[in-house]
Design an enzyme around this catalytic site. Sequence first.
Site, PDB file in Angstrom:
ATOM      1  N   TYR A 159      29.037  70.327  10.720  1.00 55.53           N
ATOM      2  CA  TYR A 159      30.249  71.010  11.171  1.00 55.53           C
ATOM      3  C   TYR A 159      30.187  71.449  12.637  1.00 55.53           C
ATOM      4  O   TYR A 159      31.203  71.378  13.343  1.00 55.53           O
ATOM      5  CB  TYR A 159      30.569  72.191  10.255  1.00 55.53           C
ATOM      6  CG  TYR A 159      31.292  71.770   9.000  1.00 55.53           C
ATOM      7  CD1 TYR A 159      32.688  71.726   8.971  1.00 55.53           C
ATOM      8  CD2 TYR A 159      30.609  71.401   7.855  1.00 55.53           C
ATOM      9  CE1 TYR A 159      33.369  71.329   7.826  1.00 55.53           C
ATOM     10  CE2 TYR A 159      31.275  71.005   6.703  1.00 55.53           C
ATOM     11  CZ  TYR A 159      32.653  70.964   6.693  1.00 55.53           C
ATOM     12  OH  TYR A 159      33.316  70.573   5.566  1.00 55.53           O
ATOM     13  N   GLU A 197      32.058  73.408  -0.585  1.00 56.64           N
ATOM     14  CA  GLU A 197      31.154  72.275  -0.801  1.00 56.64           C
ATOM     15  C   GLU A 197      29.814  72.738  -1.355  1.00 56.64           C
ATOM     16  O   GLU A 197      29.229  72.070  -2.225  1.00 56.64           O
ATOM     17  CB  GLU A 197      30.989  71.508   0.517  1.00 56.64           C
ATOM     18  CG  GLU A 197      32.255  70.762   0.914  1.00 56.64           C
ATOM     19  CD  GLU A 197      32.382  70.529   2.409  1.00 56.64           C
ATOM     20  OE1 GLU A 197      31.335  70.570   3.111  1.00 56.64           O
ATOM     21  OE2 GLU A 197      33.516  70.314   2.887  1.00 56.64           O
TER      22      GLU A 197
END
Length: 395
Positions: free
Chosen positions: A97, A139
């Site tokens: 990310y 997630e």
Amino acid sequence: MLSPASAAVVRATLPVVRAHAVEITGEFYSSMFAAHPELLDLFNQGNQADGRQKLALAAAVAGFAEHLLAEDTAPFDSIAERIAHKHVSLGIRAEQYPIVGHHLLTAVGTVLGDAVTPEIAAAWHEVYWLLACRLIAAEARLYQRGDLDPADLWRRWRVAKRLDEAVDTVSFTLVPDDGGTVPDFAPGQYVSVAVDLPDGHRQPRQYSLSQGPGRGSLRITVRRVRGHDGTPDGAVSNHLHDHVTEDDILLLGPPAGETTLTSGDGPVLLVSAGIGITPMAAMLDHLTRTQPTRRVVLAHADRSPAHHALRREYAQTATGLAEADELHWYENDHDKHSRPGLMDVDALPLPPGTTAYLCGPLPFMHAVRAGLIRRGLPAEHIHYEVFGPGMLDRD
């Protein structure tokens, strides 16, 4: 929640960012892939080539900002859950990310130039990380629930059976190559399949599981994607059709997907078009074996009977139900249940308490969903599965 200072900045700059969003996301993908070519193996290059992926990302970022500003009253949770399942199926990791964030925010500065002050950059940095943290948390829960390691996600599966189902459609029945256990899954879920293409790139695609759980194997049913109007053929679907046969090995990710058959005993409506029949076949298989007294309506649209995948199996499976209706619409068929190329939503049996599941091209699902709502079916009773960039669309 956005800080008050950032909220004021984002509200003032959102129209400009929205107007340049596609240009920003185009710059983002170009710079990120140049710096991190290994990430090419995680992205559908067909969607990159035709521009659909950058359109989808632009819509997602602007949509999340609108959600944070409460300018968009639609909940973002369903979209976040959809994205999280897709990421888990591919093994996306939390440490990736920051890479995405760096290149996305750099692209904002590249496209908008000196207009991006430090205050504006900080506000949009906050927007990105609020979204990233929401997805990372979702997630992580999915990885924990499935006892999955995102760094060691892909398993080798052997093709136990290959079967031609219809024109340009083939099924692959898969078993673990190591003789290990077959993971449990919910009817309606999909798996990612990764193949190594002749150009040296690995490409993943998602395919619905086309049989219910509990059969000691997984099955995917793949339609060959043929290019048209200048678009290329589907790289992965054509590779599977042309080069994969029995005893070959495929790499699969874990089952994923949030559009699954819910519990209950009310009537079920399964609506599909084209290869969208695959998750419906898994749901039908499961219903027949676990709730054979539940009323089920099957509705499918396709180009022709010859293109109708799983047609005979679908009909045979439905005989195991106490009460089932099966309707077909074909482009070249004019029987009492058909109109050329169009499913007649008004012809669908819709008993009280129905829950509907849709899968097919996005315009088809939008039209069917609108027709069902017009007929009085509550929107919360309509579920649909979307693959590719359309997965970021709202209901």
